[in-house]
Scaffold this active site. Sequence first.
Site, PDB file in Angstrom:
ATOM      1  N   LYS A 204     -13.901   1.311  -3.694  1.00 46.80           N
ATOM      2  CA  LYS A 204     -14.895   1.832  -2.738  1.00 46.80           C
ATOM      3  C   LYS A 204     -15.945   2.650  -3.470  1.00 46.80           C
ATOM      4  O   LYS A 204     -17.141   2.515  -3.219  1.00 46.80           O
ATOM      5  CB  LYS A 204     -14.225   2.719  -1.690  1.00 46.80           C
ATOM      6  CG  LYS A 204     -13.456   1.968  -0.643  1.00 46.80           C
ATOM      7  CD  LYS A 204     -13.058   2.928   0.471  1.00 46.80           C
ATOM      8  CE  LYS A 204     -12.003   2.333   1.361  1.00 46.80           C
ATOM      9  NZ  LYS A 204     -11.360   3.327   2.208  1.00 46.80           N
TER      10      LYS A 204
ATOM     11  N   GLU B 198       0.829  -1.204   0.000  1.00 44.42           N
ATOM     12  CA  GLU B 198       0.000   0.000   0.000  1.00 44.42           C
ATOM     13  C   GLU B 198       0.868   1.261   0.000  1.00 44.42           C
ATOM     14  O   GLU B 198       0.439   2.330  -0.422  1.00 44.42           O
ATOM     15  CB  GLU B 198      -0.926  -0.009   1.226  1.00 44.42           C
ATOM     16  CG  GLU B 198      -2.349   0.410   0.880  1.00 44.42           C
ATOM     17  CD  GLU B 198      -3.333   0.186   2.017  1.00 44.42           C
ATOM     18  OE1 GLU B 198      -4.255  -0.607   1.838  1.00 44.42           O
ATOM     19  OE2 GLU B 198      -3.192   0.815   3.085  1.00 44.42           O
TER      20      GLU B 198
ATOM     21  N   HIS C 205       6.445 -27.405  -0.961  1.00 45.78           N
ATOM     22  CA  HIS C 205       5.709 -28.507  -1.603  1.00 45.78           C
ATOM     23  C   HIS C 205       4.566 -27.958  -2.444  1.00 45.78           C
ATOM     24  O   HIS C 205       3.595 -28.650  -2.732  1.00 45.78           O
ATOM     25  CB  HIS C 205       5.194 -29.464  -0.525  1.00 45.78           C
ATOM     26  CG  HIS C 205       6.312 -30.063   0.267  1.00 45.78           C
ATOM     27  ND1 HIS C 205       6.842 -31.306   0.019  1.00 45.78           N
ATOM     28  CD2 HIS C 205       7.063 -29.532   1.283  1.00 45.78           C
ATOM     29  CE1 HIS C 205       7.842 -31.537   0.847  1.00 45.78           C
ATOM     30  NE2 HIS C 205       8.003 -30.476   1.629  1.00 45.78           N
TER      31      HIS C 205
HETATM   32  O1  PA5 Z   1      -3.218   1.864   5.845  1.00 48.36           O
HETATM   33  C1  PA5 Z   1      -4.336   2.326   5.734  1.00 48.36           C
HETATM   34  O2  PA5 Z   1      -4.567   3.521   5.922  1.00 48.36           O
HETATM   35  C2  PA5 Z   1      -5.524   1.434   5.423  1.00 48.36           C
HETATM   36  O3  PA5 Z   1      -5.168   0.147   5.119  1.00 48.36           O
HETATM   37  C3  PA5 Z   1      -6.486   1.416   6.601  1.00 48.36           C
HETATM   38  O4  PA5 Z   1      -5.824   0.923   7.719  1.00 48.36           O
HETATM   39  C4  PA5 Z   1      -7.715   0.564   6.319  1.00 48.36           C
HETATM   40  O5  PA5 Z   1      -8.290   0.940   5.108  1.00 48.36           O
HETATM   41  C5  PA5 Z   1      -8.737   0.715   7.451  1.00 48.36           C
HETATM   42  O6  PA5 Z   1      -9.096   2.046   7.599  1.00 48.36           O
HETATM   43  P1  PA5 Z   1      -9.847   2.588   8.871  1.00 48.36           P
HETATM   44  O7  PA5 Z   1      -8.994   2.356  10.055  1.00 48.36           O
HETATM   45  O8  PA5 Z   1     -10.074   4.031   8.591  1.00 48.36           O
HETATM   46  O9  PA5 Z   1     -11.145   1.815   8.978  1.00 48.36           O
END
Ligand code: PA5
Length: 451
Positions: A423, A288, A309
């Site tokens: 989203k 990410e 394996h």
């Molecule tokens: O790293 C990030 O910002 C995302 O992966 C969030 O952790 C994830 O989308 C969850 O978001 P939130 O804590 O706002 O529900």
Amino acid sequence: MSTQNINYNDSFLSAFLAPSELESYNPAVAQAEKQLISKTGLGNDFLGWLDLPTKTSRDLVKSITDKAGEVRDKIKDGVLISIGIGGSYLGTKAAIEFCSPSFEELRKPRVLFAGHNINSDYLTDMLELVKDHEVAVNVISKSGTTTEPAIAFRIVREWMEKRYGRKGAAERIVATTDRAKGALRKLAKEEGYAAFEIPDDVGGRFSVLTPVGLFPLAVAGLDVAKLLEGAAGAAAFCNGEDVNKNLAGRYAAIRNILFRKGYTTEVMATFQPQLHFVNEWWKQLSGESEGKNGTGIMPAGLDYTTDLHSLGQWMQDGLRNVFETFMILKKTSKTMTVPKFSDDSDDLNYLAGRSFEDINEKAFQGTVLAHLDGGVPAAVLMLADRSETTLGQLFFFFEKAVALSGYILRVNPFDQPGVEAYKKNMFALLGKAGYEKQAQALSARTKDISI
Ligand code: PA5
């Protein structure tokens, strides 16, 4: 200050990169380090994680451990349901799997996770599983609006209120969210839930050392002060502008050199099941943070010897676009040895008296050498043990490395604009107000992709 419990050994890489190539990356690492420390690089409003190991106050740690103690008293040997996704889930899961007994049934209390999928069978089975246990809930979302945890929390909250009454449920629910914004903060205020804040300047995947991870981990019985102490230790050896001194900088430089040579996927290979979810956490952190603007090292994880394996064939002989980091635990908590049988009917007496760890080590050595011979650049990240201190060091090492690596790649490691695409489509397809135009454009295209 803790000793250095993690080591990165890149000495096997000589066939793939010359020492001078690594030296030539020093200026890039130095510049990335400068940008981070002076807070002048991309995403510089999300650098709060850098200070968490050293600046988290004793008061905050005390309030987390006090509240965790209260919850533990309430649920006894029961269950904490931790609701969250992505950075609000993976660090906690990783730490529990790393530090706790191998099976959930042996953990007291147990932490079960929800809100990281959209699945009725999963949630129904979880509520069936916990019905004869005392239950508390920690709902975690920085934005307070993420769909997966939000709908899971609706189900769990309704279940808790039926079981304990509205007031009783409120006494067993803890919210971890933004200090002011979002639906969860509003709900916590209205219902009187205890609440912890996620600092504004710490993004989800960098938040394991905030109450996001610290509170559920304290409930699970982990020593969260040691986790922070470990991270502070790593801050000391993952610091500075020299790849010979900054361990995270060295790893970041090597990843980028290999990436530019066409090794575009990094496989994090483990030899102990306790590391599986550390890998999952690292995959999110790395993917990410770096996968944007048409670039980024693709992070993948393999669990050896299981995957030897399965994908072992591919690793040995497949497309040569991968490099491999072996993440290895030096010490397990327990030891078993192969027993001697007088008849030796299974021909295993040659291993009698040898420990599983000894045999696993030979499997590890054999794999490193085989993959090197097969053309896979390999390095080893060695972790001393399964302690909170070691894990704290590892968390910080990876966070720092990914931040530096992102800057070297010239991306903003702290945003995630790509996550919005699905989203927006999902909201449009679900009929959320404000997405009408997009819904029209999408509806014809979904015809052939219905479940
Ligand atoms: O790293 C990030 O910002 C995302 O992966 C969030 O952790 C994830 O989308 C969850 O978001 P939130 O804590 O706002 O529900």
